[in-house]
Design a protein around this motif. Structure first.
Motif, PDB file in Angstrom:
ATOM      1  N   ILE A   1       0.854  -1.187   0.000  1.00 37.35           N
ATOM      2  CA  ILE A   1       0.000   0.000   0.000  1.00 37.35           C
ATOM      3  C   ILE A   1       0.890   1.237   0.000  1.00 37.35           C
ATOM      4  CG2 ILE A   1      -1.675   1.317   1.350  1.00 37.35           C
ATOM      5  CD1 ILE A   1      -2.704  -1.382   2.401  1.00 37.35           C
ATOM      6  N   PHE A   2       0.605   2.151  -0.917  1.00 39.93           N
ATOM      7  CA  PHE A   2       1.401   3.365  -1.060  1.00 39.93           C
ATOM      8  C   PHE A   2       0.471   4.559  -1.258  1.00 39.93           C
ATOM      9  CE2 PHE A   2       3.613  -0.283  -2.749  1.00 39.93           C
ATOM     10  CZ  PHE A   2       4.860  -0.211  -2.148  1.00 39.93           C
ATOM     11  N   ASP A   3       0.883   5.695  -0.774  1.00 37.97           N
ATOM     12  CA  ASP A   3       0.088   6.896  -1.017  1.00 37.97           C
ATOM     13  C   ASP A   3       0.397   7.481  -2.385  1.00 37.97           C
ATOM     14  OD1 ASP A   3       2.682   7.721  -0.211  1.00 37.97           O
ATOM     15  OD2 ASP A   3       1.909   9.740   0.116  1.00 37.97           O
ATOM     16  N   THR A   4       1.549   7.118  -2.938  1.00 39.67           N
ATOM     17  CA  THR A   4       1.955   7.598  -4.254  1.00 39.67           C
ATOM     18  C   THR A   4       3.044   6.687  -4.791  1.00 39.67           C
ATOM     19  OG1 THR A   4       2.991   9.421  -5.478  1.00 39.67           O
ATOM     20  CG2 THR A   4       3.609   9.169  -3.172  1.00 39.67           C
ATOM     21  N   ARG A   5       3.176   6.651  -6.108  1.00 45.14           N
ATOM     22  CA  ARG A   5       4.254   5.888  -6.726  1.00 45.14           C
ATOM     23  C   ARG A   5       5.504   6.744  -6.907  1.00 45.14           C
ATOM     24  NH1 ARG A   5       3.282   4.459 -11.902  1.00 45.14           N
ATOM     25  NH2 ARG A   5       4.932   2.901 -11.777  1.00 45.14           N
ATOM     26  N   ALA A   6       5.432   8.009  -6.509  1.00 45.43           N
ATOM     27  CA  ALA A   6       6.591   8.885  -6.597  1.00 45.43           C
ATOM     28  C   ALA A   6       7.653   8.447  -5.592  1.00 45.43           C
ATOM     29  CB  ALA A   6       6.177  10.330  -6.333  1.00 45.43           C
TER      30      ALA A   6
END
Length: 319
Positions: A101-106
């Motif tokens: 789970i990630f808030d962004t792929r950046a």
């Protein structure tokens, strides 16, 4: 040829108008029944391959086993039009980050919770000897790797998406390279070595006959090169692989036969200490619950309380 292209474009336009709703719909239809009571890892869902911010958190198993994108995947596999193929793969199919789970792929990620699963790609272009015999490849992989959870056709149909359960998420890259090296050694298949990023996207696909084993045991091997951060639990990482495999095999027998091996408090405590010492706090706790649950007086909170003590008092207690 032109009529075929127009038909493909018409279906694409229909899919586009419903794309916002379809991301949630695919979770209702699966090609394989997911056993009741088997928890699925949660992963981040992205609208398409160009998305940087996820839409929501979803079940990994339901995403991989979905049948809802059968029609559009079929168009992708049948058409030779590069524009249609690009439109489908890049913009029309949702994706997930299999490894968590990630808030962004950046690069600057605020939320990162590893799923303890890792995705490996096998491409037909890199393995011309397969010649479309992907069903046989799935059988071989399942036979050789007890840590394989899922094997299904890629969106193009000439490759496989493999999902393995891993033991050391903090050593993601080291486990990834160990896996692709072992696949090459055991089955003589070449996996994509560039897909080791923890935020790597897996695009939705369709396989009517995937391999699926939600009870796979964690993969234990590492390639000790400069692939990632040092392991947080050196004792756990260096433990004899054969010993760990025997432990997992024993616990599977205990669960299958519902055997209570916690004969008295001292024995129960010693089991917890050994698991804490050999497997670390997270995996050790999970295994301790699996062993303890068959006692007539099993209470999860009491089990957690004892294991907390075992984590702090496990020196020299080995399996």
């Amino acid at each position: 040829m032109k009529d075929s292209k127009n038909l493909s474009q018409q279906i694409l336009n229909t899919n586009k108008s419903n794309s916002n709703n379809s991301c949630s719909k695919f979770m209702t239809n699966t090609v394989v029944r997911i056993p009741a009571g088997i928890p699925s890892p949660k992963v981040s869902l992205f609208e398409n391959m160009t998305s940087v911010v996820p839409i929501e958190e979803i079940s990994l198993w339901e995403f991989l086993l979905s049948s809802d994108y059968q029609d559009i995947v079929h168009i992708y596999r049948e058409t030779q039009d590069p524009a249609v193929r690009k439109e489908i793969k890049k913009f029309r199919l949702p994706c997930v980050t299999v490894s968590g789970i990630f808030d962004t792929r950046a690069r600057k990620r605020l939320v990162h919770r590893h799923s303890r699963y890792i995705c490996v790609d096998i491409d037909g272009k890199d393995n011309p000897g397969v010649k479309g015999r992907w069903s046989r490849v799935k059988e071989l992989l399942a036979e050789k790797f007890s840590s394989l959870c899922y094997a299904g056709l890629s969106v193009g149909g000439n490759g496989l998406c493999l999902v393995f359960r891993i033991a050391y998420p903090e050593r993601h890259r080291a486990q990834y390279f160990a896996l692709i090296n072992e696949i090459r050694t055991k089955i003589h298949l070449y996996a994509d070595s560039t897909c080791c990023d923890v935020t790597r996207l897996r695009v939705a696909s369709y396989d009517p006959e995937p391999f699926f084993n939600p009870n796979a045991v964690p993969y234990l091997n590492l390639i000790n090169k400069d692939y990632g951060v040092p392991c947080k639990n050196d004792r756990s990482a260096s433990m004899d692989v054969d010993t760990k495999m025997r432990v997992y095999a024993c616990i599977k027998i205990i669960s299958d036969r519902q055997i209570d091996i916690t004969c008295g408090y001292k024995v129960w405590r010693a089991i917890g200490q050994a698991l804490a010492n050999e497997f670390g706090p997270e995996e050790g706790r999970r295994l301790f619950h699996l062993v303890s649950q068959w006692h007539s007086d099993y209470y999860p909170t009491e089990c957690d309380r004892l294991f907390d003590w075992c984590i702090a008092n496990h020196d020299f207690i080995n399996i």
